[in-house]
Write a protein that holds these residues in place. Structure first.
Motif, PDB file in Angstrom:
ATOM      1  N   VAL A   1      53.610  -9.604  28.093  1.00 16.34           N
ATOM      2  CA  VAL A   1      54.163 -10.361  26.959  1.00 16.34           C
ATOM      3  C   VAL A   1      53.531 -11.746  26.895  1.00 16.34           C
ATOM      4  CG1 VAL A   1      56.272 -11.403  26.031  1.00 16.34           C
ATOM      5  CG2 VAL A   1      56.320  -9.070  26.897  1.00 16.34           C
ATOM      6  N   GLY A   2      53.334 -12.382  28.045  1.00 15.47           N
ATOM      7  CA  GLY A   2      52.712 -13.701  28.065  1.00 15.47           C
ATOM      8  C   GLY A   2      51.303 -13.700  27.506  1.00 15.47           C
ATOM      9  N   TYR A   3      50.494 -12.720  27.923  1.00 12.72           N
ATOM     10  CA  TYR A   3      49.125 -12.635  27.394  1.00 12.72           C
ATOM     11  C   TYR A   3      49.115 -12.252  25.913  1.00 12.72           C
ATOM     12  CZ  TYR A   3      46.731 -13.466  31.779  1.00 12.72           C
ATOM     13  OH  TYR A   3      46.248 -14.045  32.904  1.00 12.72           O
ATOM     14  N   PHE A   4      50.057 -11.411  25.496  1.00 15.47           N
ATOM     15  CA  PHE A   4      50.158 -11.056  24.088  1.00 15.47           C
ATOM     16  C   PHE A   4      50.443 -12.297  23.234  1.00 15.47           C
ATOM     17  CE2 PHE A   4      52.825  -9.891  20.439  1.00 15.47           C
ATOM     18  CZ  PHE A   4      51.958  -9.058  19.758  1.00 15.47           C
ATOM     19  N   PHE A   5      51.435 -13.084  23.627  1.00 19.32           N
ATOM     20  CA  PHE A   5      51.772 -14.267  22.856  1.00 19.32           C
ATOM     21  C   PHE A   5      50.708 -15.351  22.990  1.00 19.32           C
ATOM     22  CE2 PHE A   5      55.914 -12.422  22.292  1.00 19.32           C
ATOM     23  CZ  PHE A   5      56.322 -12.930  21.080  1.00 19.32           C
ATOM     24  N   PHE A   6      50.019 -15.410  24.123  1.00 16.72           N
ATOM     25  CA  PHE A   6      48.927 -16.364  24.254  1.00 16.72           C
ATOM     26  C   PHE A   6      47.805 -16.037  23.274  1.00 16.72           C
ATOM     27  CE2 PHE A   6      44.800 -17.257  26.294  1.00 16.72           C
ATOM     28  CZ  PHE A   6      44.809 -18.628  26.111  1.00 16.72           C
ATOM     29  N   GLY A   7      47.478 -14.757  23.147  1.00 12.43           N
ATOM     30  CA  GLY A   7      46.471 -14.366  22.156  1.00 12.43           C
ATOM     31  C   GLY A   7      46.911 -14.673  20.743  1.00 12.43           C
ATOM     32  N   TRP A   8      48.169 -14.446  20.459  1.00 11.24           N
ATOM     33  CA  TRP A   8      48.723 -14.750  19.144  1.00 11.24           C
ATOM     34  C   TRP A   8      48.667 -16.256  18.875  1.00 11.24           C
ATOM     35  CZ3 TRP A   8      54.216 -12.703  17.514  1.00 11.24           C
ATOM     36  CH2 TRP A   8      54.339 -12.770  16.125  1.00 11.24           C
ATOM     37  N   LEU A   9      48.985 -17.049  19.892  1.00 16.01           N
ATOM     38  CA  LEU A   9      48.927 -18.506  19.730  1.00 16.01           C
ATOM     39  C   LEU A   9      47.499 -18.991  19.507  1.00 16.01           C
ATOM     40  CD1 LEU A   9      51.511 -19.736  22.315  1.00 16.01           C
ATOM     41  CD2 LEU A   9      51.341 -20.518  19.982  1.00 16.01           C
ATOM     42  N   ARG A  10      46.558 -18.383  20.176  1.00 18.98           N
ATOM     43  CA  ARG A  10      45.160 -18.778  19.961  1.00 18.98           C
ATOM     44  C   ARG A  10      44.713 -18.471  18.541  1.00 18.98           C
ATOM     45  NH1 ARG A  10      40.859 -17.970  24.574  1.00 18.98           N
ATOM     46  NH2 ARG A  10      39.697 -19.060  22.986  1.00 18.98           N
ATOM     47  N   LEU A  11      45.188 -17.351  18.000  1.00 19.82           N
ATOM     48  CA  LEU A  11      44.851 -17.017  16.616  1.00 19.82           C
ATOM     49  C   LEU A  11      45.500 -17.984  15.633  1.00 19.82           C
ATOM     50  CD1 LEU A  11      45.140 -13.124  16.680  1.00 19.82           C
ATOM     51  CD2 LEU A  11      43.054 -14.499  16.527  1.00 19.82           C
ATOM     52  N   ALA A  12      46.706 -18.443  15.958  1.00 18.96           N
ATOM     53  CA  ALA A  12      47.445 -19.322  15.045  1.00 18.96           C
ATOM     54  C   ALA A  12      47.110 -20.794  15.228  1.00 18.96           C
ATOM     55  CB  ALA A  12      48.949 -19.125  15.246  1.00 18.96           C
ATOM     56  N   ALA A  13      46.359 -21.125  16.263  1.00 24.33           N
ATOM     57  CA  ALA A  13      46.076 -22.536  16.555  1.00 24.33           C
ATOM     58  C   ALA A  13      45.053 -23.089  15.576  1.00 24.33           C
ATOM     59  CB  ALA A  13      45.566 -22.686  17.988  1.00 24.33           C
TER      60      ALA A  13
ATOM     61  N   MET B   1      58.026  -4.419  38.081  1.00 25.91           N
ATOM     62  CA  MET B   1      57.806  -4.051  36.683  1.00 25.91           C
ATOM     63  C   MET B   1      58.182  -5.190  35.740  1.00 25.91           C
ATOM     64  SD  MET B   1      56.353  -1.197  36.854  1.00 25.91           S
ATOM     65  CE  MET B   1      56.344  -0.696  35.157  1.00 25.91           C
ATOM     66  N   ALA B   2      59.183  -5.998  36.127  1.00 23.85           N
ATOM     67  CA  ALA B   2      59.547  -7.156  35.310  1.00 23.85           C
ATOM     68  C   ALA B   2      58.413  -8.174  35.306  1.00 23.85           C
ATOM     69  CB  ALA B   2      60.832  -7.784  35.825  1.00 23.85           C
ATOM     70  N   LEU B   3      57.815  -8.398  36.458  1.00 22.99           N
ATOM     71  CA  LEU B   3      56.675  -9.324  36.508  1.00 22.99           C
ATOM     72  C   LEU B   3      55.509  -8.800  35.674  1.00 22.99           C
ATOM     73  CD1 LEU B   3      56.790 -10.285  40.285  1.00 22.99           C
ATOM     74  CD2 LEU B   3      57.430 -11.715  38.344  1.00 22.99           C
ATOM     75  N   ALA B   4      55.249  -7.508  35.750  1.00 21.04           N
ATOM     76  CA  ALA B   4      54.155  -6.924  34.962  1.00 21.04           C
ATOM     77  C   ALA B   4      54.446  -7.009  33.467  1.00 21.04           C
ATOM     78  CB  ALA B   4      53.935  -5.470  35.375  1.00 21.04           C
ATOM     79  N   LEU B   5      55.687  -6.735  33.075  1.00 19.98           N
ATOM     80  CA  LEU B   5      56.049  -6.845  31.660  1.00 19.98           C
ATOM     81  C   LEU B   5      55.910  -8.289  31.186  1.00 19.98           C
ATOM     82  CD1 LEU B   5      57.234  -5.540  29.065  1.00 19.98           C
ATOM     83  CD2 LEU B   5      59.482  -6.224  29.926  1.00 19.98           C
TER      84      LEU B   5
END
Length: 157
Positions: free
Chosen positions: A92-104, A84-88
């Protein structure tokens, strides 16, 4: 046992000591001129060892404290704590990656500061969510979130 310790105390001590430290190996690889990818793989493997030793310590310490586990209980604990830690961390990684793509924005100078801040927030958020809120392995969640970021950042951001 050798020092007169009970088995569960030896198990707790062993789980603390089983985490590897790659500093000497990485220094030797750099001195020998090994490829950087090998160095990164050894450091990543050490992070996963650290996360696994924390999960083993949690099981051994709770057993030493008096909680009884059977084989199914240990299996459920490992699934809950590690998988479950790996899944979480992936979430979180994909969430922040999407956020970074929007902010790039490569044409705006402040974009690099936003990217650095979001990358640090990704690491802290994954650890705090895992350890503090869900009670699962924060190290494994942070490792999996950082692996998502490392895999997808360069070509897209």
């Amino acid at each position: 046992l050798y020092l007169g310790w009970e088995f569960l105390l030896c198990l707790v001590t062993g789980s603390i000591l089983c985490a590897t430290d790659p500093v000497a190996v990485v220094a030797l690889l750099k001195e020998l001129g090994a490829p950087p990818t090998l160095t990164v793989q050894i450091q990543g493997e050490s992070l996963l060892n650290d996360g696994t030793s924390i999960v083993l310590y949690s099981i051994a310490y709770s057993m030493l404290s008096g909680k009884n586990y059977d084989v199914a209980g240990i299996f459920i604990f490992i699934i809950k704590t590690a998988i479950m830690a790996l899944a979480l961390g992936l979430f979180v990684g994909y969430f922040f990656f999407g956020w970074l793509r929007l902010a790039a924005d490569r044409l705006h100078h402040g974009s690099s500061m936003i990217q650095i801040t979001l990358t640090l927030c990704c690491a802290y958020t994954s650890f705090i969510l895992a350890e503090g809120i869900f009670g699962i392995s924060g190290v494994l969640a942070t490792v999996s979130a950082s692996l998502v970021m490392a895999q997808h950042m360069w070509p897209h951001v």
